[in-house]
Design a protein around this motif. Sequence first.
Motif, PDB file in Angstrom:
ATOM      1  N   ASN A 301      10.168   9.108 -39.025  1.00 30.07           N
ATOM      2  CA  ASN A 301       8.769   8.696 -38.853  1.00 30.07           C
ATOM      3  C   ASN A 301       8.334   7.621 -39.844  1.00 30.07           C
ATOM      4  OD1 ASN A 301       6.482   8.797 -37.409  1.00 30.07           O
ATOM      5  ND2 ASN A 301       5.713  10.750 -38.216  1.00 30.07           N
ATOM      6  N   VAL A 302       9.280   6.770 -40.257  1.00 29.64           N
ATOM      7  CA  VAL A 302       8.967   5.666 -41.168  1.00 29.64           C
ATOM      8  C   VAL A 302       8.940   4.372 -40.358  1.00 29.64           C
ATOM      9  CG1 VAL A 302       9.810   4.303 -43.130  1.00 29.64           C
ATOM     10  CG2 VAL A 302      10.013   6.803 -43.161  1.00 29.64           C
ATOM     11  N   GLU A 303       7.828   3.635 -40.491  1.00 22.64           N
ATOM     12  CA  GLU A 303       7.732   2.371 -39.757  1.00 22.64           C
ATOM     13  C   GLU A 303       8.432   1.263 -40.524  1.00 22.64           C
ATOM     14  OE1 GLU A 303       3.880   1.005 -38.307  1.00 22.64           O
ATOM     15  OE2 GLU A 303       3.422   3.115 -37.914  1.00 22.64           O
ATOM     16  N   VAL A 304       9.173   0.450 -39.780  1.00 19.46           N
ATOM     17  CA  VAL A 304       9.922  -0.641 -40.397  1.00 19.46           C
ATOM     18  C   VAL A 304       9.275  -1.956 -39.996  1.00 19.46           C
ATOM     19  CG1 VAL A 304      12.129  -1.848 -40.291  1.00 19.46           C
ATOM     20  CG2 VAL A 304      12.079   0.622 -40.513  1.00 19.46           C
ATOM     21  N   ASP A 305       9.210  -2.889 -40.950  1.00 26.87           N
ATOM     22  CA  ASP A 305       8.574  -4.165 -40.610  1.00 26.87           C
ATOM     23  C   ASP A 305       9.624  -5.286 -40.581  1.00 26.87           C
ATOM     24  OD1 ASP A 305       6.589  -5.959 -40.015  1.00 26.87           O
ATOM     25  OD2 ASP A 305       6.039  -6.266 -42.098  1.00 26.87           O
ATOM     26  N   VAL A 306       9.603  -6.189 -41.562  1.00 31.86           N
ATOM     27  CA  VAL A 306      10.521  -7.338 -41.518  1.00 31.86           C
ATOM     28  C   VAL A 306      11.971  -6.865 -41.651  1.00 31.86           C
ATOM     29  CG1 VAL A 306      11.069  -9.566 -42.575  1.00 31.86           C
ATOM     30  CG2 VAL A 306       8.744  -8.659 -42.722  1.00 31.86           C
ATOM     31  N   ALA A 352      10.094  -2.179 -54.910  1.00 34.29           N
ATOM     32  CA  ALA A 352       8.689  -1.983 -54.531  1.00 34.29           C
ATOM     33  C   ALA A 352       7.834  -3.179 -54.940  1.00 34.29           C
ATOM     34  CB  ALA A 352       8.155  -0.715 -55.173  1.00 34.29           C
ATOM     35  N   LYS A 353       8.384  -4.061 -55.773  1.00 42.93           N
ATOM     36  CA  LYS A 353       7.553  -5.143 -56.317  1.00 42.93           C
ATOM     37  C   LYS A 353       7.624  -6.403 -55.466  1.00 42.93           C
ATOM     38  CE  LYS A 353       6.811  -3.802 -61.006  1.00 42.93           C
ATOM     39  NZ  LYS A 353       7.595  -2.666 -61.414  1.00 42.93           N
ATOM     40  N   ILE A 354       7.348  -6.235 -54.202  1.00 41.05           N
ATOM     41  CA  ILE A 354       7.349  -7.402 -53.309  1.00 41.05           C
ATOM     42  C   ILE A 354       5.987  -7.494 -52.635  1.00 41.05           C
ATOM     43  CG2 ILE A 354       9.804  -7.343 -52.771  1.00 41.05           C
ATOM     44  CD1 ILE A 354       8.490  -6.087 -49.960  1.00 41.05           C
ATOM     45  N   CYS A 355       5.707  -8.616 -52.019  1.00 40.10           N
ATOM     46  CA  CYS A 355       4.534  -8.681 -51.147  1.00 40.10           C
ATOM     47  C   CYS A 355       4.857  -9.633 -50.009  1.00 40.10           C
ATOM     48  CB  CYS A 355       3.302  -9.113 -51.914  1.00 40.10           C
ATOM     49  SG  CYS A 355       3.154 -10.849 -52.090  1.00 40.10           S
ATOM     50  N   LYS A 356       4.097  -9.462 -48.953  1.00 38.96           N
ATOM     51  CA  LYS A 356       4.316 -10.298 -47.766  1.00 38.96           C
ATOM     52  C   LYS A 356       3.097 -11.201 -47.605  1.00 38.96           C
ATOM     53  CE  LYS A 356       3.938  -8.478 -43.710  1.00 38.96           C
ATOM     54  NZ  LYS A 356       4.153  -7.514 -42.654  1.00 38.96           N
ATOM     55  N   VAL A 357       3.350 -12.489 -47.471  1.00 37.50           N
ATOM     56  CA  VAL A 357       2.255 -13.442 -47.279  1.00 37.50           C
ATOM     57  C   VAL A 357       2.450 -14.094 -45.918  1.00 37.50           C
ATOM     58  CG1 VAL A 357       1.177 -15.553 -48.160  1.00 37.50           C
ATOM     59  CG2 VAL A 357       2.055 -13.852 -49.763  1.00 37.50           C
ATOM     60  N   SER A 358       1.397 -14.160 -45.133  1.00 34.77           N
ATOM     61  CA  SER A 358       1.521 -14.682 -43.764  1.00 34.77           C
ATOM     62  C   SER A 358       0.477 -15.742 -43.487  1.00 34.77           C
ATOM     63  CB  SER A 358       1.300 -13.558 -42.744  1.00 34.77           C
ATOM     64  OG  SER A 358       2.092 -12.439 -43.044  1.00 34.77           O
ATOM     65  N   SER A 389       9.855 -13.932 -41.481  1.00 36.80           N
ATOM     66  CA  SER A 389       9.766 -13.478 -40.092  1.00 36.80           C
ATOM     67  C   SER A 389       8.696 -14.281 -39.372  1.00 36.80           C
ATOM     68  CB  SER A 389       9.502 -11.970 -40.034  1.00 36.80           C
ATOM     69  OG  SER A 389       8.214 -11.682 -39.649  1.00 36.80           O
ATOM     70  N   THR A 390       8.916 -14.558 -38.110  1.00 35.08           N
ATOM     71  CA  THR A 390       7.965 -15.411 -37.392  1.00 35.08           C
ATOM     72  C   THR A 390       7.612 -14.788 -36.047  1.00 35.08           C
ATOM     73  OG1 THR A 390       9.702 -16.640 -36.285  1.00 35.08           O
ATOM     74  CG2 THR A 390       8.919 -17.545 -38.349  1.00 35.08           C
ATOM     75  N   SER A 391       6.437 -15.166 -35.555  1.00 27.38           N
ATOM     76  CA  SER A 391       6.091 -14.880 -34.161  1.00 27.38           C
ATOM     77  C   SER A 391       5.412 -16.144 -33.670  1.00 27.38           C
ATOM     78  CB  SER A 391       5.182 -13.668 -34.059  1.00 27.38           C
ATOM     79  OG  SER A 391       3.871 -14.028 -34.428  1.00 27.38           O
ATOM     80  N   GLU A 392       4.923 -16.095 -32.434  1.00 32.09           N
ATOM     81  CA  GLU A 392       4.334 -17.298 -31.845  1.00 32.09           C
ATOM     82  C   GLU A 392       3.193 -17.863 -32.690  1.00 32.09           C
ATOM     83  OE1 GLU A 392       2.909 -18.558 -27.371  1.00 32.09           O
ATOM     84  OE2 GLU A 392       2.264 -16.672 -28.215  1.00 32.09           O
ATOM     85  N   ILE A 393       2.393 -16.987 -33.278  1.00 32.50           N
ATOM     86  CA  ILE A 393       1.219 -17.488 -34.003  1.00 32.50           C
ATOM     87  C   ILE A 393       1.198 -17.093 -35.481  1.00 32.50           C
ATOM     88  CG2 ILE A 393      -0.173 -17.584 -31.880  1.00 32.50           C
ATOM     89  CD1 ILE A 393      -1.770 -15.150 -33.077  1.00 32.50           C
ATOM     90  N   LYS A 394       2.347 -16.736 -36.036  1.00 29.22           N
ATOM     91  CA  LYS A 394       2.351 -16.452 -37.480  1.00 29.22           C
ATOM     92  C   LYS A 394       3.731 -16.669 -38.103  1.00 29.22           C
ATOM     93  CE  LYS A 394       4.669 -12.591 -38.407  1.00 29.22           C
ATOM     94  NZ  LYS A 394       4.932 -11.458 -37.539  1.00 29.22           N
ATOM     95  N   THR A 395       3.730 -16.995 -39.379  1.00 28.00           N
ATOM     96  CA  THR A 395       4.973 -17.001 -40.150  1.00 28.00           C
ATOM     97  C   THR A 395       4.723 -16.176 -41.407  1.00 28.00           C
ATOM     98  OG1 THR A 395       5.519 -19.212 -39.369  1.00 28.00           O
ATOM     99  CG2 THR A 395       6.698 -18.450 -41.309  1.00 28.00           C
ATOM    100  N   SER A 396       5.612 -15.242 -41.675  1.00 23.38           N
ATOM    101  CA  SER A 396       5.463 -14.395 -42.860  1.00 23.38           C
ATOM    102  C   SER A 396       6.653 -14.591 -43.783  1.00 23.38           C
ATOM    103  CB  SER A 396       5.471 -12.912 -42.485  1.00 23.38           C
ATOM    104  OG  SER A 396       4.476 -12.629 -41.575  1.00 23.38           O
ATOM    105  N   VAL A 397       6.382 -14.502 -45.074  1.00 19.01           N
ATOM    106  CA  VAL A 397       7.477 -14.501 -46.041  1.00 19.01           C
ATOM    107  C   VAL A 397       7.310 -13.311 -46.972  1.00 19.01           C
ATOM    108  CG1 VAL A 397       7.820 -17.013 -46.032  1.00 19.01           C
ATOM    109  CG2 VAL A 397       6.225 -16.001 -47.666  1.00 19.01           C
ATOM    110  N   VAL A 398       8.433 -12.781 -47.408  1.00 15.71           N
ATOM    111  CA  VAL A 398       8.410 -11.743 -48.435  1.00 15.71           C
ATOM    112  C   VAL A 398       8.791 -12.409 -49.742  1.00 15.71           C
ATOM    113  CG1 VAL A 398       9.553  -9.636 -49.257  1.00 15.71           C
ATOM    114  CG2 VAL A 398       8.929  -9.867 -46.845  1.00 15.71           C
ATOM    115  N   ILE A 399       7.933 -12.216 -50.751  1.00 15.57           N
ATOM    116  CA  ILE A 399       8.176 -12.845 -52.062  1.00 15.57           C
ATOM    117  C   ILE A 399       7.953 -11.807 -53.162  1.00 15.57           C
ATOM    118  CG2 ILE A 399       7.494 -15.180 -51.306  1.00 15.57           C
ATOM    119  CD1 ILE A 399       4.759 -14.675 -52.612  1.00 15.57           C
ATOM    120  N   ASP A 400       8.270 -12.213 -54.398  1.00 15.37           N
ATOM    121  CA  ASP A 400       8.005 -11.341 -55.546  1.00 15.37           C
ATOM    122  C   ASP A 400       6.493 -11.141 -55.664  1.00 15.37           C
ATOM    123  OD1 ASP A 400       7.536 -10.373 -58.159  1.00 15.37           O
ATOM    124  OD2 ASP A 400       9.448 -11.211 -58.833  1.00 15.37           O
ATOM    125  N   GLU A 401       6.103  -9.894 -55.862  1.00  9.48           N
ATOM    126  CA  GLU A 401       4.683  -9.551 -55.904  1.00  9.48           C
ATOM    127  C   GLU A 401       3.900 -10.371 -56.932  1.00  9.48           C
ATOM    128  OE1 GLU A 401       2.714  -5.209 -56.176  1.00  9.48           O
ATOM    129  OE2 GLU A 401       3.823  -5.834 -57.934  1.00  9.48           O
TER     130      GLU A 401
END
Length: 427
Positions: A301-306, A352-358, A389-401
């Motif tokens: 029951n853990v959701e996975v993202d990028v 754990a010390k990451i963040c996602k910017v989109s 990670s990308t979709s039609e209307i967004k681009t996300s990056v994972v970087i150091d928090e």
Amino acid sequence: MALIVHKYGGTSMGSTERIRNVAKRVAKWHRAGHQMVVVPSAMSGETNRLLGLAKELAPAKPGDAYGRELDQLAATGEQASSALLAIALQAEGLDAVSFSGWQVPIKTNSAYTKARIESIDDVRVKGELNAGKVVIITGFQGIDEGGNVTTLGRGGSDTSAVAVAAAIKADECLIYTDVDGVYTTDPRVVPEARRMERVSFEEMLEMASMGSKVLQIRSVEFAGKYRVPMRVLSSFTPWDIDLNEEARSGTLITFEEDEQMEQAIVSGIAFNRDEAKVSVLGVPDTPGIAFQILGAVAAANVEVDVIIQNISKDGKTDFSFTVNRNDLAKTLDLLKGEVAPKLGAAEVLGDAKICKVSIVGIGMRSHVGVASRMFRCLSEEGINIQMISTSEIKTSVVIDEKYMELAVRGLHREFALDQPVDSLAKA
Ligand code: ADP
Ligand code: ASP
Ligand code: MG
């Protein structure tokens, strides 16, 4: 006469003085001839206070082990604020009645602390409205099949409000909060952020799912599915401002996309500090590997993202993905204990010390090179990109928090989001 749902967030309900203001505002709408349903959050800080008490008693993994009782506990915050609002409305001379989620009832599944609404019975609500009452319904909660109180995840009152609006076929759902609308990014991080008059439903969906906490993602999903007209506006304007002016203020979430919206290449920037990265190193590069890793994680029951999988070397590959930070320990336990030994993985790492910017914008559909512009901007700031990670209307990056604010500010400038809308077309 219209049927209107108002939702008031925690800060807006933060003191008896503020609750009185909410009551006066709701009374203004009611006296103008509208049927009113109000969905309040708990008073600010209350949900954290309650969950903090639980943590004092049971510091270890309260999320899973004590889910039922955590929901039973946290739901009291909204029960209190709803009753207080009903009292304040009655003191204003209105007929008002408050209901907890279970009294409506709002039926949910049994996923404690992150339950999903399955159905809402409108009979009791409609009956009270037709009797001329203002109806107050607790945000954030419902009841499962077994009669247990459930809560909808942090920020869940937004979802309660929109779901109620959909169920009773309200004409509009107004989300009153402590900012005066949806901004190009969180105005607390970028003071130059600009309020949007309108934002397309699709962009709002991406912004919310990429971490903009101004609206809980599920509220936007409900609005889309049931076509609920929705507006985000301030609860801090004087309660007695002209009703029509108030009704047009803030940000409208619109289902119609116009040309001006598409001209803006990027409409908003979202960030999310709630994720953590998991890497499984040195797994055999054979069919079924992704399923064996992610299937086990999903079953817990853990959701996975990028997700990324590196190219293989000597028949081995590395596999990384992000999960909610609260699920990191559980995911690592699972992978180290069962999955990695079975696959013969070399190592399992967690960060754990990451963040996602989109960056988000429907204009990305028709403009090329937007992602590379994002990557250039980040490289000029000296920020290393860990995942994309990308979709039609967004681009996300994972970087150091630690680079989150630098990245968000830089990108906000790069895509000229602090400029008036007209100049965005040239940005
Ligand atoms: P409430 O208690 O009313 O639900 P929240 O704290 O959940 O309020 O949401 C409002 C907050 O969302 C704002 O105070 C702001 O800091 C934050 N926020 C994040 N992204 C945005 C954005 N793009 N536009 C406006 N506010 C944002
Ligand atoms: N009170 C809940 C929370 O703090 C729900 C909400 O405010 O929307 O998350
Ligand atoms: Mg909120």
